[in-house]
Write a protein that holds these residues in place. Structure first.
Motif, short mmCIF file in Angstrom:
data_model
loop_
_atom_site.label_atom_id
_atom_site.label_comp_id
_atom_site.label_asym_id
_atom_site.label_seq_id
_atom_site.Cartn_x
_atom_site.Cartn_y
_atom_site.Cartn_z
N CYS A 202 -1.70 85.73 -1.30
CA CYS A 202 -0.84 85.85 -0.12
C CYS A 202 -0.03 87.14 -0.16
O CYS A 202 0.55 87.47 -1.20
CB CYS A 202 0.11 84.65 -0.06
SG CYS A 202 1.07 84.61 1.46
N SER A 205 5.79 86.52 -0.11
CA SER A 205 6.20 85.73 -1.26
C SER A 205 6.29 84.24 -0.90
O SER A 205 6.39 83.89 0.28
CB SER A 205 7.55 86.22 -1.79
OG SER A 205 8.53 85.99 -0.81
N GLU A 206 6.29 83.38 -1.92
CA GLU A 206 6.08 81.95 -1.66
C GLU A 206 7.16 81.30 -0.81
O GLU A 206 6.92 80.33 -0.12
CB GLU A 206 5.90 81.18 -2.97
CG GLU A 206 7.09 81.18 -3.89
CD GLU A 206 6.81 80.41 -5.19
OE1 GLU A 206 6.06 79.42 -5.15
OE2 GLU A 206 7.35 80.82 -6.23
N TYR A 266 0.48 85.02 -5.23
CA TYR A 266 1.34 85.82 -4.34
C TYR A 266 1.38 87.26 -4.79
O TYR A 266 1.61 87.54 -5.98
CB TYR A 266 2.76 85.23 -4.33
CG TYR A 266 2.78 83.79 -3.86
CD1 TYR A 266 2.82 83.48 -2.50
CD2 TYR A 266 2.71 82.74 -4.77
CE1 TYR A 266 2.81 82.17 -2.06
CE2 TYR A 266 2.70 81.42 -4.34
CZ TYR A 266 2.74 81.14 -2.99
OH TYR A 266 2.73 79.84 -2.56
N GLN A 272 6.01 92.24 3.57
CA GLN A 272 7.15 91.43 3.13
C GLN A 272 8.46 91.93 3.75
O GLN A 272 9.31 91.15 4.19
CB GLN A 272 7.25 91.47 1.59
CG GLN A 272 8.38 90.61 1.03
CD GLN A 272 8.11 89.12 1.22
OE1 GLN A 272 7.02 88.64 0.94
NE2 GLN A 272 9.09 88.39 1.71
#
Ligand code: NAD
Length: 321
Positions: A202, A205-206, A266, A272
């Motif tokens: 991904c 970030s989580e 991630y 982001q």
């Protein structure tokens, strides 16, 4: 029946909008158009024209040819791609809007739908339950084009009586067409990887929480807004619109209920920073009050639908290949 032109009909939202509007208003009343032939389903499933949204004459010629009175302007450069090509994003997103607004101002068309985005907000906006009217200092070129676009929509409505309607879409999740270069694209890609049995890396970030919506809800909101009476549409810049908010971790856990072996890792990239500048949840009470908007899909219902539809899609493509 309205006579509709969809500009950017080959894209993620435009393609599904084309299908729905054709069912609603008749195949012959909905003209799909795009800059290219990349979406073969849209090209082959009804009347299709090549229209360049940046070229006034190209739009006008198509409008005259098909006696169009309503335009859905879905062509745009999205957030992540816009950061790579800022001037191109500005030119496409703004010039196309002016062409359509001016066609309405001159009485050539009667009604416009133009989508805005949660990208109109920025790092100084309240992140939780972001109000309809609030600080909006976008830091991406995409967000700037949407914010400026909203101002012009309201101006053309107030000054020239143009019937323009708009929604601030959150990240849209769908299984038919892939997304076109936005910051929320991960929430579609993740389902594809899960269904074909792959791990997903991904790019956010989580715990990055963002407002999202399943495509069916986005299309329903669009149709509902366009069918509302003129008096009901009190906001002529753009309506906040919300359904669900989740993080990549939330969505991976929802997927693991169906595919227990699914794994996510991630590796945040430049997207982001864009995500960090956007709200986590949106207050859309004006839309709910003014024209009775309500959403249908929560995270679990959407996940079930995404996995079922994508499993069928991949099964069909294996049988045809
Ligand atoms: P997309 O990138 O999937 O599709 C855009 C389409 O526009 C493409 O088919 C592209 O070929 C076409 N196009 C590009 N330049 C063109 C030109 N000059 N003339 C004609 N067509 C051209 O985008 P989408 O996700 O379907 O988004 C549609 C609208 O919704 C955009 O205004 C976007 O900003 C907005 N929006 C989308 C999301 C989302 O999550 N998808 C979220 C918020 C807002």
């Amino acid at each position: 029946m309205p006579r509709i032109l969809i500009i950017g009909a080959g894209g993620q939202i435009g393609s599904e909008l084309t299908n729905t509007l054709r069912k609603l208003h008749g195949q012959e009343n909905v003209i799909a158009s795009d800059i290219g032939y990349h979406n073969t389903y849209i090209v082959n499933s009804g009347i299709f024209e090549i229209v360049d949204a940046q070229d006034y004459d190209s739009i006008k010629t198509c409008i005259d040819k098909h006696q169009i009175d309503t335009v859905y302007l879905m062509a745009a450069m999205l957030s992540a791609t816009g950061e790579k090509f800022p001037m191109k994003a500005w030119d496409l997103n703004i010039n196309s809007l002016f062409h359509v607004l001016n066609l309405a101002k001159d009485g050539i068309i009667k009604q416009i739908f133009w989508p805005s985005s949660i990208a109109v907000f920025g790092p100084t906006t309240p992140v939780l339950n972001t109000p309809q009217h609030t600080v909006a200092e976008p830091t991406t070129v995409y967000g700037i084009t949407k914010q400026v676009g909203e101002r012009w929509c309201e101006y053309y409505h107030n000054k020239y009586g143009v019937d323009v309607r708009s929604l601030r879409y959150p990240g849209i999740i769908s299984w038919k067409t892939m997304p076109g270069g936005g910051t929320t694209d991960y929430a579609v890609e993740i389902y594809h990887k899960a269904v074909i049995g792959k791990r997903y890396e991904c790019f956010l970030s989580e715990n990055t929480k963002l407002p999202m919506m399943f495509m069916d809800d986005a299309i329903e909101a669009t149709v509902k807004l366009m069918q509302a009476s003129s008096e009901a549409v009190k906001i002529r810049s753009s309506y906040n619109l919300a359904a669900i908010s989740f993080t990549p971790k939330d969505i991976s856990e929802a997927i693991q209920k169906h595919i227990p072996d699914f794994k996510i890792t991630y590796k945040p990239d430049s997207r982001q920073e864009i995500a960090n500048s956007w709200p986590q949840s949106i207050d859309d009470s004006s839309a709910r009050m003014d024209w009775n908007w309500s959403h249908n899909f929560d995270v679990d219902k959407m996940t079930e639908e995404m996995i079922t539809q994508l499993r069928n899609k991949y099964k069909d493509s294996t049988t045809t290949n």
